[in-house]
Design a protein around this motif. Structure first.
Motif, PDB file in Angstrom:
ATOM      1  N   LYS A 372       0.755  -1.110  -0.130  1.00 36.64           N
ATOM      2  CA  LYS A 372      -0.034  -0.018   0.036  1.00 36.64           C
ATOM      3  C   LYS A 372       0.817   1.196   0.022  1.00 36.64           C
ATOM      4  CE  LYS A 372      -3.953   2.019   2.197  1.00 36.64           C
ATOM      5  NZ  LYS A 372      -4.868   1.875   3.280  1.00 36.64           N
ATOM      6  N   THR A 373       1.172   1.850  -1.131  1.00 33.48           N
ATOM      7  CA  THR A 373       1.897   2.959  -1.289  1.00 33.48           C
ATOM      8  C   THR A 373       1.703   3.992  -2.488  1.00 33.48           C
ATOM      9  OG1 THR A 373       4.147   3.412  -2.184  1.00 33.48           O
ATOM     10  CG2 THR A 373       3.322   1.608  -2.853  1.00 33.48           C
ATOM     11  N   GLU A 374       1.876   5.246  -2.272  1.00 37.13           N
ATOM     12  CA  GLU A 374       1.642   6.105  -3.034  1.00 37.13           C
ATOM     13  C   GLU A 374       1.905   5.917  -4.814  1.00 37.13           C
ATOM     14  OE1 GLU A 374       5.595   7.595  -1.346  1.00 37.13           O
ATOM     15  OE2 GLU A 374       3.682   6.363  -0.815  1.00 37.13           O
ATOM     16  N   PHE A 375       2.707   4.916  -4.849  1.00 39.87           N
ATOM     17  CA  PHE A 375       3.406   4.585  -6.218  1.00 39.87           C
ATOM     18  C   PHE A 375       2.293   3.504  -6.845  1.00 39.87           C
ATOM     19  CE2 PHE A 375       7.325   5.442  -3.734  1.00 39.87           C
ATOM     20  CZ  PHE A 375       7.548   6.503  -4.809  1.00 39.87           C
ATOM     21  N   ALA A 376       1.457   3.101  -6.148  1.00 41.17           N
ATOM     22  CA  ALA A 376       0.467   1.980  -6.891  1.00 41.17           C
ATOM     23  C   ALA A 376      -0.479   3.063  -7.657  1.00 41.17           C
ATOM     24  CB  ALA A 376      -0.307   1.160  -5.707  1.00 41.17           C
ATOM     25  N   GLY A 377      -0.704   2.591  -8.983  1.00 39.00           N
ATOM     26  CA  GLY A 377      -1.711   3.433  -9.742  1.00 39.00           C
ATOM     27  C   GLY A 377      -0.965   4.290 -10.765  1.00 39.00           C
ATOM     28  N   LYS A 378       0.502   4.623 -10.564  1.00 34.01           N
ATOM     29  CA  LYS A 378       1.329   5.143 -11.538  1.00 34.01           C
ATOM     30  C   LYS A 378       2.095   4.428 -12.519  1.00 34.01           C
ATOM     31  CE  LYS A 378       2.411   8.593  -7.671  1.00 34.01           C
ATOM     32  NZ  LYS A 378       1.568   9.880  -8.344  1.00 34.01           N
ATOM     33  N   THR A 379       2.315   4.975 -13.371  1.00 35.11           N
ATOM     34  CA  THR A 379       3.160   4.246 -14.594  1.00 35.11           C
ATOM     35  C   THR A 379       4.728   4.013 -14.130  1.00 35.11           C
ATOM     36  OG1 THR A 379       4.089   6.365 -15.620  1.00 35.11           O
ATOM     37  CG2 THR A 379       1.958   5.687 -16.416  1.00 35.11           C
ATOM     38  N   LEU A 380       5.228   2.973 -14.722  1.00 29.55           N
ATOM     39  CA  LEU A 380       6.263   2.593 -14.578  1.00 29.55           C
ATOM     40  C   LEU A 380       7.310   3.807 -14.718  1.00 29.55           C
ATOM     41  CD1 LEU A 380       6.672  -1.134 -16.190  1.00 29.55           C
ATOM     42  CD2 LEU A 380       6.865  -0.425 -13.637  1.00 29.55           C
TER      43      LEU A 380
END
Length: 622
Positions: A372-380
């Motif tokens: 569960k991190t702020e990076f989930a949902g972002k592009t590679l």
């Protein structure tokens, strides 16, 4: 077959197997010579061979490992392009030793059943660990076909044996015994015996329960030995019989069942930490451009996220990028990046120089689970700009399947990223993703494995009675399912445990199955002689072989011609439908892959229950 052909077959085996065979024979010779010396003192009537066999019977450890030492190289002997394989070779060797002991000297081998159970369960757990990551994918892709194959095998076996016994008028008990032996499921004898003791089967006049039991044992012993050997050969060479290259077909199946993206070894399996090939390189440049001076390596990475400075050499001082040093004119920097981009290094940094110290960077490969991190949902691409300093993304796994990892691919919670780079860079990325980097290690998981085996045993041991017939998954199947579950969980979240050493898993696989077969041979061997009575032996052998080989062949025809299944996957399903783990091992050996086991558990579990019902019915209606 002449002596020269036999010798050529032996010499074709790898040197280590020839050495094993020589050592095994030397052991027997040592026993013989030792007894020959003892016989001059104690008794002229004692036999060197009898003493050696008696020694083996008194020391099960010696019998078991001598059987493996001789059985393995025998299984490797190739005649006409065919070999028995290690498992069948061990079985044949064990039977011959036990049979010779019983027939010639009345010596029997009493090995505790616990030994057989332990090694079988270790093998089944190791097998489950190998196929777990692909099991659920296999069930989703071919579940119905696997069920149909199991039904074809189990019901055709019953029809062939039951009506064959009726036509030949072999008497009560033979049908259940031959079904049990040809299916290599000893539990069938148990439910059939319960039909006799409970009164569900009415004894004919002049026939005793002991007679029925003897008939069962005779049918079981002969058909079990024959079916155990020949089913291995059938399943092993089915693809070749139909003109298919097993190795090539296995490679196709692995690609198909991995989801189509070559991401390397799945998380939680051996090989995850292999760096492999990459277009990333580390090159060294002398800083000659004034605009770089005074900027830290982290600032320069934000300006150019496709290249990262990992080392700074300043005179005799070597500075790691972990310290985030600022660049000075004349520094020599080691830069990691794509080869094509690094070719332009002269224009952006300065001339390329030969400085090994700037390029000496230890690279680590690790799997990191996205929490569960702020990076989930972002592009590679976005994630890489934030936490990708010094890192190369080798693979991206979602739900245990490798998916394309392109710049615009969205990272989701639960994904597994396989990153390569300096250890501190990997640790830094894992911290940002709120996870722990998982790498291969020599750490052993005895406690973890023991707990899984305990749970598998309890689940498999639990039974439910329906109409007086006990139904249970079986302890070995329970252990295999726990192996599948454990490896499946690891594939989806490496935090459940790092990759299992393939060497350790393969050892459990081989030693477990081989010792199980050796113990089995010790018990079955002596029963062969008591079954050799008149022409009835021939009919038992014929029905046993027909019941063992025709059903999986019919299932093969269904899968091959009607369903167009991959030959290696189909062979694994046929082995599962026939409840033959050694046959599965045979197709895995010849295909040089474990992918066949994907199709094994579903028909195995189905037929394990149905064959008990049919064995009970065969006894009741005999």
């Amino acid at each position: 077959m002449n002596v020269r052909t036999k010798l050529a077959g032996v010499l074709a085996a790898p040197p280590k197997y020839i050495l094993s065979l020589i050592l095994g024979l030397c052991f027997l010779l040592t026993l013989f010579v030792g007894n020959a010396y003892a016989s001059t003192i104690e008794s002229e009537a004692s036999s060197g061979i009898a003493w050696a066999l008696s020694y083996l019977a008194s020391n099960p450890f010696a019998y078991l490992f001598l059987t493996l030492a001789i059985g393995y190289p025998i299984g490797r002997i190739t005649v006409g392009g065919i070999n028995l394989g290690a498992t069948a070779g061990t079985l044949v060797t064990g039977i011959l030793i036990a049979l010779a002991s019983s027939a010639l000297y009345g010596i029997t081998y009493d090995i505790p059943g616990l030994v057989e159970d332990i090694f079988l369960m270790l093998f089944m757990y190791a097998l489950g660990m190998r196929v777990g990551p692909q099991f659920f994918s296999g069930l989703a892709r071919g579940g119905v076909d696997f069920l149909v194959i199991g039904l074809i095998v189990v019901f055709s076996n019953f029809l062939i044996v039951f009506f064959g016994v009726k036509v030949l008028d072999l008497g009560p008990g033979y049908a259940a015994g031959i079904i049990s032996g040809s299916y290599t499921v000893t539990a069938v004898m148990g439910v059939a015996q319960s039909a006799v003791t409970s009164g569900a089967f009415q004894l004919p006049e002049g026939v005793t329960a002991d007679t029925v039991g003897a008939n069962m044992a005779a049918g079981y012993a002969i058909s079990y030995v024959l079916s155990s050997i020949f089913i291995i050969l059938l399943i092993k060479y089915l693809p070749k019989m139909f003109g298919k290259d097993a190795v090539l077909e296995a490679q196709k199946a692995e690609q198909e069942f991995s989801g189509g993206e070559d991401g390397g070894a799945l998380p939680g399996t051996a090989g995850t930490s292999i760096l492999g090939f990459t277009d990333k390189q580390i090159r060294s440049y002398k800083v000659e451009h004034a605009e770089l001076v005074g900027k830290s390596v982290s600032q320069l990475f934000k300006m150019n996220p496709h290249a990262a400075i990992l080392k700074v050499v300043r005179g005799d001082e070597v500075i790691d990028a972990e310290k985030d040093p600022s660049i000075q004119l004349g520094d020599i920097v080691g830069v990691l990046g794509d080869y094509n981009l690094l070719l332009n290094g002269k224009d952006k940094v300065g001339k390329e120089v030969s400085e090994p110290r700037a390029r000496m960077v230890d690279i680590e490969v690790a799997d990191i689970h996205v929490g569960k991190t702020e990076f989930a949902g972002k592009t590679l691409a976005e994630v890489g700009r934030k936490i990708g300093f010094g890192l190369h993304l080798k693979s991206l796994f979602r739900a245990g399947v490798a998916i394309p990892h392109l710049p615009k691919t969205i990272v989701e919670k639960g994904d597994v990223l396989r990153l390569a780079g300096p250890a501190w860079s990997v640790e830094q990325a894992a911290k940002s993703l709120k996870a722990t980097p998982i790498v291969e290690s020599a750490y052993t998981e005895v406690s973890f494995m023991s707990l899984a085996l305990f749970i598998g045993f309890v689940i498999g041991h639990a039974s439910v009675e329906i109409g007086g017939i006990p139904f249970a998954l079986g302890t070995s199947a329970g252990c295999m399912l726990m192996g599948i579950l454990v490896s499946w969980l690891r594939t989806r979240n490496p935090d459940f445990g790092g990759p299992t050493s393939e060497g350790a898993r393969a050892f459990l696989n081989d030693i477990g199955l081989s010792l199980f077969v050796a113990v089995l041979a010790a018990g079955v061997g002596p029963k062969i002689m008591s079954s050799f009575q008149g022409t009835i032996v021939l009919w038992i052998a014929v029905l046993g072989l027909l019941g063992a080989l025709v059903p999986p062949f019919l299932a093969w025809l269904y899968g091959y011609y009607i369903r167009k299944m991959n030959p290696v996957i189909l062979a694994g399903a046929c082995a599962g439908g026939r409840n033959s783990t050694p046959a599965l091992n045979g197709i895995q050996d010849i295909s040089q892959s474990g992918i066949a086991a994907v199709a094994y558990p579903v028909p195995y579990a189905l037929t394990s229950a149905i064959v008990l019902i049919l064995g009970y019915m065969a006894m009741v209606f005999s």
